[in-house]
Design a protein around this motif. Structure first.
Motif, short mmCIF file in Angstrom:
data_model
loop_
_atom_site.label_atom_id
_atom_site.label_comp_id
_atom_site.label_asym_id
_atom_site.label_seq_id
_atom_site.Cartn_x
_atom_site.Cartn_y
_atom_site.Cartn_z
N TRP A 65 0.85 -1.19 0.00
CA TRP A 65 0.00 0.00 0.00
C TRP A 65 0.88 1.24 0.00
CZ3 TRP A 65 -5.43 0.91 1.68
CH2 TRP A 65 -6.24 -0.21 1.48
N ASP A 69 -2.78 4.99 -2.12
CA ASP A 69 -3.82 3.99 -1.83
C ASP A 69 -4.67 4.40 -0.64
OD1 ASP A 69 -3.13 2.19 -3.92
OD2 ASP A 69 -1.53 1.36 -2.67
N GLY A 103 4.19 -0.62 4.04
CA GLY A 103 3.05 -0.71 3.15
C GLY A 103 2.40 -2.08 3.12
#
Length: 148
Positions: A65, A69, A103
């Motif tokens: 991510w 996002d 992420g």
């Protein structure tokens, strides 16, 4: 980005984003998935062949991510209009995933081996998350159930 360039936030059932607001603080939470009935409600055989989870994990779950996002997710959930207010979205937790976990969602997914024949109501997979992230344990449940 996932296959077909679908933003990862829209792959979960929307109500899953509210779970961090209703789940208690916990050291660890576990969620599991099971097939609930036989294919085509067959009364004589309620088995399935469990396969496809590796593809789903590699192509949808194990994706990094980004701040973009998180911003897309926030915009997506703000359109839901829950009680004439933006839909609850735990932006702080998702930002921690990006900023503190590179992420990647800090979850552990365990599953039956690909190709296993199992009966209905046998847990086929489980997701475990710890600490603050435990409240997001069910976020990916929707995606993982695409194996049925």
């Amino acid at each position: 980005m996932t296959p077909f360039n679908i933003p990862p936030a829209v792959l979960a059932d929307s109500y899953k984003a509210t779970h961090p607001f209703i789940y208690p603080n916990a050291k660890r939470m576990v969620a599991y998935g099971e097939m609930r009935q036989a294919y085509d409600k067959d009364p004589n055989d309620n088995r399935i062949v469990f396969y496809g989870i590796r593809y789903i994990i590699e192509n949808y779950i194990d994706k990094q991510w980004t701040l973009q996002d998180v911003a897309q997710a926030e915009a997506f959930y703000s359109t839901h209009n829950a009680g004439f207010t933006p839909f609850p979205f735990p932006k702080d937790l998702f930002l921690k995933i990006v900023n503190e976990h590179g992420g990647y969602f800090p979850v552990k997914i365990e599953a039956l081996p690909e190709g296993t024949a199992c009966h209905a109501h046998v847990p086929a997979f489980q997701i475990t998350a710890e600490g603050e992230m435990s409240r997001l344990v069910t976020f990916f449940e929707t995606i993982l159930t695409m194996i049925w």
